[in-house]
Design a protein around this motif. Structure first.
Motif, PDB file in Angstrom:
ATOM      1  N   ASN A  94       0.862  -1.204   0.042  1.00 59.35           N
ATOM      2  CA  ASN A  94      -0.043   0.012  -0.019  1.00 59.35           C
ATOM      3  C   ASN A  94       0.703   1.252  -0.054  1.00 59.35           C
ATOM      4  O   ASN A  94       0.239   2.346   0.027  1.00 59.35           O
ATOM      5  N   ASP A  95       2.149   1.081   0.077  1.00 61.70           N
ATOM      6  CA  ASP A  95       2.906   2.268   0.053  1.00 61.70           C
ATOM      7  C   ASP A  95       2.927   3.051  -1.296  1.00 61.70           C
ATOM      8  O   ASP A  95       2.783   2.180  -2.468  1.00 61.70           O
ATOM      9  N   ARG A 147       1.210   2.262  -6.430  1.00 61.13           N
ATOM     10  CA  ARG A 147       1.193   1.742  -5.206  1.00 61.13           C
ATOM     11  C   ARG A 147       1.564   0.302  -5.215  1.00 61.13           C
ATOM     12  O   ARG A 147       1.574  -0.369  -6.226  1.00 61.13           O
ATOM     13  N   VAL A 148       2.008  -0.183  -3.947  1.00 59.86           N
ATOM     14  CA  VAL A 148       2.819  -1.368  -3.915  1.00 59.86           C
ATOM     15  C   VAL A 148       1.694  -2.168  -3.626  1.00 59.86           C
ATOM     16  O   VAL A 148       1.133  -2.247  -2.618  1.00 59.86           O
ATOM     17  N   LEU A 149       1.507  -3.264  -4.397  1.00 60.60           N
ATOM     18  CA  LEU A 149       0.351  -4.143  -4.475  1.00 60.60           C
ATOM     19  C   LEU A 149       0.939  -5.396  -3.738  1.00 60.60           C
ATOM     20  O   LEU A 149       0.051  -5.950  -2.880  1.00 60.60           O
ATOM     21  N   SER A 150       2.094  -5.672  -3.771  1.00 52.61           N
ATOM     22  CA  SER A 150       2.597  -7.232  -2.960  1.00 52.61           C
ATOM     23  C   SER A 150       3.917  -6.877  -2.960  1.00 52.61           C
ATOM     24  O   SER A 150       4.832  -6.223  -3.729  1.00 52.61           O
ATOM     25  N   VAL A 151       4.626  -7.670  -1.889  1.00 53.93           N
ATOM     26  CA  VAL A 151       5.971  -7.907  -1.857  1.00 53.93           C
ATOM     27  C   VAL A 151       6.177  -9.293  -1.642  1.00 53.93           C
ATOM     28  O   VAL A 151       5.462 -10.035  -0.861  1.00 53.93           O
ATOM     29  N   VAL A 210      14.147   8.720   3.452  1.00 49.07           N
ATOM     30  CA  VAL A 210      12.544   7.998   3.560  1.00 49.07           C
ATOM     31  C   VAL A 210      11.823   8.719   4.731  1.00 49.07           C
ATOM     32  O   VAL A 210      10.617   8.764   4.316  1.00 49.07           O
ATOM     33  N   GLY A 211      12.477   8.842   5.753  1.00 47.90           N
ATOM     34  CA  GLY A 211      11.949   9.371   6.928  1.00 47.90           C
ATOM     35  C   GLY A 211      11.126  10.806   6.687  1.00 47.90           C
ATOM     36  O   GLY A 211       9.961  10.952   7.003  1.00 47.90           O
ATOM     37  N   PHE A 212      11.698  11.617   5.870  1.00 48.08           N
ATOM     38  CA  PHE A 212      11.225  12.894   5.483  1.00 48.08           C
ATOM     39  C   PHE A 212       9.991  12.770   4.403  1.00 48.08           C
ATOM     40  O   PHE A 212       8.925  13.676   4.515  1.00 48.08           O
ATOM     41  N   ALA A 213      10.178  12.016   3.569  1.00 47.04           N
ATOM     42  CA  ALA A 213       9.063  11.701   2.678  1.00 47.04           C
ATOM     43  C   ALA A 213       7.893  11.249   3.375  1.00 47.04           C
ATOM     44  O   ALA A 213       6.648  11.517   3.153  1.00 47.04           O
ATOM     45  N   ALA A 214       8.080  10.272   4.275  1.00 50.27           N
ATOM     46  CA  ALA A 214       7.013   9.917   5.301  1.00 50.27           C
ATOM     47  C   ALA A 214       6.293  10.983   6.017  1.00 50.27           C
ATOM     48  O   ALA A 214       4.879  11.269   6.045  1.00 50.27           O
ATOM     49  N   ARG A 215       6.938  11.914   6.540  1.00 53.05           N
ATOM     50  CA  ARG A 215       6.617  13.245   7.193  1.00 53.05           C
ATOM     51  C   ARG A 215       5.588  14.095   6.321  1.00 53.05           C
ATOM     52  O   ARG A 215       4.997  14.530   6.472  1.00 53.05           O
ATOM     53  N   GLY A 268       6.718  10.073  -3.039  1.00 54.10           N
ATOM     54  CA  GLY A 268       7.028   8.716  -2.934  1.00 54.10           C
ATOM     55  C   GLY A 268       7.497   8.286  -1.663  1.00 54.10           C
ATOM     56  O   GLY A 268       8.487   8.873  -1.087  1.00 54.10           O
ATOM     57  N   ARG A 269       6.915   7.333  -0.929  1.00 56.85           N
ATOM     58  CA  ARG A 269       7.646   6.846   0.231  1.00 56.85           C
ATOM     59  C   ARG A 269       8.951   6.226  -0.012  1.00 56.85           C
ATOM     60  O   ARG A 269       9.671   6.020   1.151  1.00 56.85           O
TER      61      ARG A 269
END
Length: 270
Positions: A79-80, A132-136, A174-179, A215-216
């Motif tokens: 879901n990312d 969107r990430v569908l599966s990993v 990556v942390g800032f993207a999430a914020r 993007g995450r």
């Protein structure tokens, strides 16, 4: 026993949610749901951390996630939302770069809203998509699958999923993207410490504004083509504001000062 506030990969998460709704547990970025027992009262879950960071819980939405520390290593989570670059294509898939030095992610040739063999987007190496990430997969070297529609509706939700045309991409942690994503979220409380995009939007509104996709995986796409006269200057200015806010961990007051200073230096100050 209360859940720890700081998690390392492999740590088990001890849940203490007091949701007043029947909403299923939402496991966000940085965590993986290993087991769920819906028959117990209340339901029990086994969740483990796959990222290092701070545990964040939202009792109202019955949701948990990990707030990542500033870093540039991204681990795909279902879901990312990510910004991926097309590397090459095959009969059924587009092979995409989500992070460097990792296996290509797979994006179905028809995984776009309304796509058929005749109407699907024709994408070439180097093109960008918001997906969107569908599966990993499980284990090292396994493939990540992407999709440019909501699997439940077949629509490009949230708005903007699909090819990203024009604009420029900037790298952030990556942390800032999430914020940034939390700050712009309408379904959850935003990050009140990150106001840089809101401030830029206010300052550039009379200049035609800009489009943004976060993007995450630590990528931010900016497009200021609505105003061709200052498109390049504005895009570069926005990128500088984002990267400096990230690297210097600026507070809201410093972010406002940075926006004014950067736009003035670019001669597009309102």
């Amino acid at each position: 026993m209360a859940s720890p506030s700081i998690l390392l990969p492999g740590d088990d998460v001890l849940l203490d949610l007091r949701s007043t709704t029947s909403t299923p547990l939402k496991v966000g970025a940085g965590l993986r749901l290993l087991h769920e027992s819906a028959t117990s009262t209340p339901p029990s879950y086994t969740v483990t951390a796959i990222h290092a960071g701070l545990l964040s819980t939202d009792n109202k939405r019955n949701a948990i996630s990990v707030l990542s520390f500033a870093n540039h290593r991204y681990i795909a989570t279902i879901n990312d939302l990510v910004i991926a670059q097309i590397h090459h294509s095959s009969l059924d898939y587009l092979h995409c770069i989500v992070t460097p030095h990792t296996p290509y992610a797979l994006l179905g040739q028809l995984a776009f809203e309304g796509a058929t063999k005749k109407t699907r987007p024709v994408l070439k190496p180097g093109d960008l998509v918001y997906a969107r990430v569908l599966s990993v997969g499980v284990g090292a070297g396994t493939e990540v699958e992407l999709v440019c529609v909501n699997p439940a509706t077949g629509k490009a939700e949230p708005g903007g999923l699909g090819p990203l045309v024009g604009g420029m991409v900037f790298d952030v942690s990556v942390g800032f993207a999430a914020r940034l994503m939390r700050a712009s979220s309408t379904s959850a409380p935003g990050d009140t410490d990150v106001i840089i995009l809101d401030e830029l939007g206010k300052k550039l509104e009379h200049k035609g504004g800009f489009e943004v996709a976060v993007g995450r995986n630590g990528k931010v796409w900016i497009d200021c083509s609505s105003n061709k006269d200052i498109a390049v200057q504005a895009t570069i200015a926005i990128g500088r504001c984002l990267t400096e806010t990230d690297t210097c961990n600026l507070d809201p007051i410093e972010q406002r000062k940075l926006v004014s200073r950067t736009l003035r230096a670019a001669r597009i100050d309102p």
